[in-house]
Write a protein that holds these residues in place. Structure first.
Motif, PDB file in Angstrom:
ATOM      1  N   LEU A 233      32.019   2.608  17.139  1.00  0.00           N
ATOM      2  CA  LEU A 233      31.812   2.557  15.687  1.00  0.00           C
ATOM      3  C   LEU A 233      33.152   2.450  14.962  1.00  0.00           C
ATOM      4  CD1 LEU A 233      29.004   5.242  15.239  1.00  0.00           C
ATOM      5  CD2 LEU A 233      28.774   2.758  15.051  1.00  0.00           C
ATOM      6  N   GLN A 234      34.139   3.185  15.441  1.00  0.00           N
ATOM      7  CA  GLN A 234      35.466   3.086  14.834  1.00  0.00           C
ATOM      8  C   GLN A 234      36.030   1.688  15.010  1.00  0.00           C
ATOM      9  OE1 GLN A 234      38.596   2.886  16.548  1.00  0.00           O
ATOM     10  NE2 GLN A 234      39.937   3.273  14.788  1.00  0.00           N
ATOM     11  N   SER A 235      35.769   1.074  16.153  1.00  0.00           N
ATOM     12  CA  SER A 235      36.232  -0.286  16.402  1.00  0.00           C
ATOM     13  C   SER A 235      35.510  -1.285  15.500  1.00  0.00           C
ATOM     14  CB  SER A 235      36.012  -0.642  17.870  1.00  0.00           C
ATOM     15  OG  SER A 235      36.384  -1.971  18.131  1.00  0.00           O
ATOM     16  N   GLN A 236      34.212  -1.054  15.268  1.00  0.00           N
ATOM     17  CA  GLN A 236      33.448  -1.938  14.383  1.00  0.00           C
ATOM     18  C   GLN A 236      33.998  -1.876  12.957  1.00  0.00           C
ATOM     19  OE1 GLN A 236      30.656  -3.905  14.849  1.00  0.00           O
ATOM     20  NE2 GLN A 236      30.126  -3.473  16.977  1.00  0.00           N
ATOM     21  N   ILE A 237      34.355  -0.697  12.510  1.00  0.00           N
ATOM     22  CA  ILE A 237      34.936  -0.553  11.162  1.00  0.00           C
ATOM     23  C   ILE A 237      36.252  -1.318  11.080  1.00  0.00           C
ATOM     24  CG2 ILE A 237      35.914   1.083   9.510  1.00  0.00           C
ATOM     25  CD1 ILE A 237      33.960   3.163  10.555  1.00  0.00           C
ATOM     26  N   ARG A 238      37.058  -1.205  12.116  1.00  0.00           N
ATOM     27  CA  ARG A 238      38.380  -1.838  12.113  1.00  0.00           C
ATOM     28  C   ARG A 238      38.269  -3.355  12.182  1.00  0.00           C
ATOM     29  NH1 ARG A 238      41.741   0.593  16.695  1.00  0.00           N
ATOM     30  NH2 ARG A 238      40.371  -0.774  17.897  1.00  0.00           N
ATOM     31  N   GLN A 239      37.256  -3.854  12.891  1.00  0.00           N
ATOM     32  CA  GLN A 239      37.137  -5.293  13.091  1.00  0.00           C
ATOM     33  C   GLN A 239      36.432  -5.992  11.927  1.00  0.00           C
ATOM     34  OE1 GLN A 239      35.278  -6.091  16.828  1.00  0.00           O
ATOM     35  NE2 GLN A 239      36.795  -4.984  18.031  1.00  0.00           N
ATOM     36  N   PHE A 240      35.366  -5.374  11.425  1.00  0.00           N
ATOM     37  CA  PHE A 240      34.527  -6.081  10.459  1.00  0.00           C
ATOM     38  C   PHE A 240      34.550  -5.482   9.053  1.00  0.00           C
ATOM     39  CE2 PHE A 240      33.017  -8.650  13.759  1.00  0.00           C
ATOM     40  CZ  PHE A 240      32.700  -7.861  14.851  1.00  0.00           C
ATOM     41  N   GLY A 241      35.206  -4.338   8.912  1.00  0.00           N
ATOM     42  CA  GLY A 241      35.353  -3.788   7.578  1.00  0.00           C
ATOM     43  C   GLY A 241      34.095  -3.143   7.050  1.00  0.00           C
ATOM     44  N   VAL A 246      25.351  -2.582  10.352  1.00  0.00           N
ATOM     45  CA  VAL A 246      25.516  -2.180  11.742  1.00  0.00           C
ATOM     46  C   VAL A 246      26.015  -0.743  11.838  1.00  0.00           C
ATOM     47  CG1 VAL A 246      26.799  -2.621  13.880  1.00  0.00           C
ATOM     48  CG2 VAL A 246      25.939  -4.539  12.523  1.00  0.00           C
ATOM     49  N   LEU A 247      26.952  -0.402  10.979  1.00  0.00           N
ATOM     50  CA  LEU A 247      27.574   0.914  11.056  1.00  0.00           C
ATOM     51  C   LEU A 247      26.611   2.040  10.667  1.00  0.00           C
ATOM     52  CD1 LEU A 247      31.045   0.070   9.481  1.00  0.00           C
ATOM     53  CD2 LEU A 247      30.496   0.403  11.890  1.00  0.00           C
ATOM     54  N   ALA A 248      25.796   1.835   9.628  1.00  0.00           N
ATOM     55  CA  ALA A 248      24.904   2.895   9.164  1.00  0.00           C
ATOM     56  C   ALA A 248      23.865   3.275  10.220  1.00  0.00           C
ATOM     57  CB  ALA A 248      24.237   2.494   7.851  1.00  0.00           C
ATOM     58  N   PRO A 249      23.110   2.328  10.780  1.00  0.00           N
ATOM     59  CA  PRO A 249      22.161   2.736  11.825  1.00  0.00           C
ATOM     60  C   PRO A 249      22.847   3.271  13.069  1.00  0.00           C
ATOM     61  CG  PRO A 249      22.230   0.341  11.623  1.00  0.00           C
ATOM     62  CD  PRO A 249      22.980   0.887  10.465  1.00  0.00           C
ATOM     63  N   GLY A 250      24.009   2.707  13.423  1.00  0.00           N
ATOM     64  CA  GLY A 250      24.740   3.225  14.573  1.00  0.00           C
ATOM     65  C   GLY A 250      25.198   4.656  14.358  1.00  0.00           C
ATOM     66  N   ALA A 251      25.715   4.944  13.166  1.00  0.00           N
ATOM     67  CA  ALA A 251      26.154   6.303  12.851  1.00  0.00           C
ATOM     68  C   ALA A 251      24.978   7.266  12.810  1.00  0.00           C
ATOM     69  CB  ALA A 251      26.896   6.307  11.514  1.00  0.00           C
TER      70      ALA A 251
END
Length: 279
Positions: A233-241, A246-251
């Protein structure tokens, strides 16, 4: 008059607890609502707008999440790290705790003092030396390496906790079992473990939550194929902003699993926390 004061005091406590519960639940509810909204709806307004426009809610984000190879791989990596670590820590700590509490062997007290001393060693101290050792052993960047690190740093507290709990068991109970012909292994499995279930459940919950939510150890010891959900999830934030879809359901998935585990063992957890507080 006293009855009125007691009633008012009880009501005030209940109102306070309700407010605390609402404060705790609100971010969770917001995350859940955000995970059910599209990125466009999220950009237009806050999550509370679903109460006026419930049509925003959809399971499309979770469908897309299941198709996200990185997230699904990271989720199963988290399971493969958290579950074995918790099982190993609980089993080894239960065996060691019983030995330190009830078995007489040379150097028992000295070894237990070493275990207690390890409680004050911060995780950060061992990161680089263990990383170098794992590199030489071929464990660096693997799930077994992450598991071994968590087990090593989880055992001192686990052994300390279970040893103190087992030491409070009535001595007469164990002596009676020995007089009936019970060996140490039979006493441990048939008597100590069932009686120590609250403490063991509390330890399992603490260990599982710590490993499931860990990021520091995983950032250093896991590579792209073995990284858990927190790192992904941290990598997704860094890559896609701002890919909130994606981040909300994953979190939310990352959050809801520990909550489910906690409530599943809540009764044993409360018993373990309260053990010894009332004579």
């Amino acid at each position: 008059m006293n009855a009125v004061r007691r009633a008012l005091g009880s009501s005030a406590v209940q109102v306070f607890l309700v407010l605390v519960g609402l404060v705790w639940v609100t971010p969770l509810a917001g995350l859940l609502m955000s995970s059910l909204r599209s990125a466009e709806d999220t950009a237009r307004g806050g999550w509370w707008t679903v109460f006026s426009s419930p049509g925003q809610l959809s399971l499309d984000n979770y469908s897309a999440l299941l198709e996200n190879a990185g997230i699904t791989r990271a989720f199963w990596n988290t399971v493969l790290i958290s579950v074995p670590t918790t099982v190993l820590v609980v089993v080894l700590a239960a065996l060691a705790g019983y030995a330190f509490a009830w078995l007489d062997f040379p150097g028992r007290d000295a070894v237990f003092l070493v275990v207690v001393a390890l409680l004050v060693v911060p995780v950060q101290v061992g990161l680089l030396p263990v990383a170098k050792l794992f590199g030489q052993l071929g464990l660096f960047g693997t799930i077994p390496g992450v598991v071994l690190f968590h087990v090593a740093y989880g055992l001192p507290f686990a052994v300390f906790l279970l040893r103190n709990y087992f030491a409070e068991l009535p001595k007469e109970m164990l002596e009676a079992a020995r007089m009936d012909g019970g060996g140490e292994w039979r006493i441990f499995t048939r008597l100590v473990l069932p009686v120590g279930r609250p403490a063991i459940a509390s330890l399992a919950i603490f260990q599982f939550l710590w490993v499931w939510n860990d990021m520091l150890v995983a950032l250093l010891f896991a590579d792209s194929s073995s990284q858990p959900l927190t790192v992904e999830l941290q990598s997704q934030i860094r890559q896609f902003g701002s890919n909130i879809d994606v981040l909300a359901p994953g979190a939310f998935v990352s959050l809801v699993v520990p909550v489910v585990v906690f409530f599943a063992f809540q009764r044993h957890f409360v018993q373990g926390v309260m053990a010894g507080s009332v004579k």
